[in-house]
Design an enzyme around this catalytic site. Structure first.
Site, PDB file in Angstrom:
ATOM      1  N   GLU A 248       0.893  -1.168   0.000  1.00 64.52           N
ATOM      2  CA  GLU A 248       0.000   0.000   0.000  1.00 64.52           C
ATOM      3  C   GLU A 248       0.920   1.204   0.000  1.00 64.52           C
ATOM      4  OE1 GLU A 248      -1.435   3.209   1.113  1.00 64.52           O
ATOM      5  OE2 GLU A 248      -1.938   2.289   3.046  1.00 64.52           O
ATOM      6  N   GLU A 382       3.637  12.972  -4.838  1.00 64.11           N
ATOM      7  CA  GLU A 382       2.978  12.963  -3.540  1.00 64.11           C
ATOM      8  C   GLU A 382       3.761  13.871  -2.592  1.00 64.11           C
ATOM      9  OE1 GLU A 382       0.998   9.669  -0.621  1.00 64.11           O
ATOM     10  OE2 GLU A 382       3.065   9.302  -1.245  1.00 64.11           O
TER      11      GLU A 382
END
Length: 483
Positions: A248, A382
């Protein structure tokens, strides 16, 4: 905090043990930039010892019945609830979460995963018949779990509990940046009375302890949450032993706001969600997509949200935004804010530097950029801080194109007054989770991503499934005496 007594030890084979070598790391309180404790750092031999304990315990634990596992794991929620305030204080101290957020979101997320996993285990079908074939879903083996600092209990609970529920034994390597909550969690599991070796925990650096865990030949599955770059390193370390790798990873989630919704409310909620947890959530809606002709309105609304947030001491119950977790994160965020301005994005609120009056601590000004284009760094990377990028679109198809224009695919959000349209758009978005019109977060939904956001799914029965191997026994239903 009594957890500090065990912070310089590892939990291996049912006991708190000293490290094999004297190596430690200071835990830095991000609100003060001062040490608030220390942890021991595991060496390869410590990881080996933990894995060997888990491997030795696997035979007995994997052969327990579902009811037996439920009886043991079912003791955890009440102990967790009893220590909830202590857990919240640890999370606030180690990673800077405002205490209200630590209590109401960070700590409760862990409990929600614990309870949902138990519920999923009660109803999980581990066997099924297909003609004369018995299909069994069996625990895969020793699970190596590597968790992050940004939602420590959410990620520890949603890995450890499904692995144990599936019948796997576990070695947990929590983040060395925010490790105190993992010590408390481990003490909770110890009190619950899991058999020795079923659950083990070592602290340490990812490049040493995490790497050793991923490489170990007795580890059958590695579940990792963290940056995409670190996830690639974990997968490379695991490759020679051909173990299952669940990841993840990062996100750059789009929030598409259509003009047929309550536009002001949708922009306000989107900005608040972006800034929550100081922007340190992998599924945060960091790219807000609005019609070109509503760009200025969106910038104005989002800027008001950024400027209204109460930033400061995490221990203050009125604080809404605390510091980011470390100097490394602070400096990276500052650099990306500078790049946004340099590449031509319009700064509507925030910017570089600390908020006024906060000269100590890793505090970042909640920042809003408008007129962001897909070629800009702040539209692709990000940031992992309280930075919102607002992008304009021409029509529905253009919004979908922009939403899918990054290599990430963890989450996406759609706001529309037409449920039919929201559903239609959701099906076209390349993301593991799509939330429509502000629907509430739930631990029942599978969580994971497409592309550079990783593979595999967490939460509920979907999380349990990732720790199981499928076996087909052909001829199981045929009685040889009948021939």
């Amino acid at each position: 905090m009594n957890c500090l007594e065990n912070s310089e030890r590892f939990f291996i084979n049912g006991q708190w043990v000293l490290p094999s070598a004297p190596d430690e790391k200071s835990i830095i309180n991000p609100a003060t930039e001062e040490p608030c404790g220390h942890i021991a750092l595991a060496q390869v031999q410590d990881v080996n010892r933990a894995v060997e304990a888990a491997d030795a315990a696997f035979g007995a634990w994997s052969n327990t019945t579902c009811a037996e596992r439920l009886e043991i794991l079912g003791r955890i929620p009440s102990i967790y609830q009893r220590r909830a305030e202590e857990m919240a204080q640890a999370i606030s101290l180690e990673m800077g979460a405002p205490i209200t957020l630590a209590r109401e979101s960070q700590t409760t997320a862990g409990l929600a995963h614990i309870e949902e996993t138990l519920n999923a285990l009660r109803h999980y079908q581990f066997e099924e018949c297909l003609d004369d074939i018995l299909i069994t879903h069996e625990p895969i083996g020793v699970a190596g779990l590597i968790t992050p600092w940004n939602w420590p209990m959410n990620q520890i609970a949603c890995k450890v509990m499904p692995a144990l529920a599936a019948g796997c034994t576990v070695v947990l390597k929590p983040s060395e940046v925010a490790p105190l909550s993992a010590v408390i969690f481990t003490e909770i599991l110890q009190e619950a009375g899991l058999p020795a070796g079923v659950y083990n925990m070592v602290q340490g650096e990812g490049t040493v302890a995490g790497d050793a865990l991923a490489r170990h030949s007795l580890v059958s599955v590695v579940s990792f949450t963290g940056s995409t770059q670190a996830g690639i390193a974990v997968a490379q370390a695991a490759a020679p032993t051909v173990k299952r790798v669940l990841q993840e990873l990062g996100g750059k989630s789009a929030n598409i706001i259509f003009p047929d919704t309550d536009f002001a409310d949708a922009v306000e909620r989107g900005a608040q969600e972006c800034f929550g947890n100081s922007g340190q959530s992998c599924d945060a809606p960091t790219r807000m997509l609005v019609p070109h002709d509503l760009m200025e309105k969106a910038m104005e609304i989002a800027a008001k949200v950024a400027q209204s947030l109460r930033i400061g001491n995490p221990a203050d119950s009125l604080t809404e935004i605390g510091p980011v977790v470390s100097s490394t994160q602070f400096n990276r965020i500052q650099t990306l804010i500078e790049k946004g301005t340099a590449q031509g994005a319009i700064l509507a609120a925030g910017g570089v530097g600390r908020p006024a009056g906060l000269m100590q601590g890793y505090y970042v000004r909640p920042t809003v950029f408008g007129h962001v284009t897909p070629d800009m760094v702040i539209a692709q990377e990000e940031i992992f801080g309280p930075v919102l990028s607002i992008m304009g679109y021409a029509d529905e198809d253009d919004a979908i194109r922009l939403a899918n224009s990054t290599p990430y695919g963890l989450a996406a959000y759609v706001q529309s007054g037409s449920l039919e349209r929201a559903r239609r758009v959701a099906r076209k978005l390349r993301a593991g989770t799509v939330t429509l019109n502000g629907a509430a977060w739930t631990v029942k939904a599978p969580f994971g991503g497409y592309g550079l956001s990783g593979n595999g799914r967490e939460c509920s029965r979907f999380g349990i499934a990732e720790f199981l191997e499928t076996k087909a026994i052909i001829g199981y239903g045929v009685d040889p005496q009948a021939h």
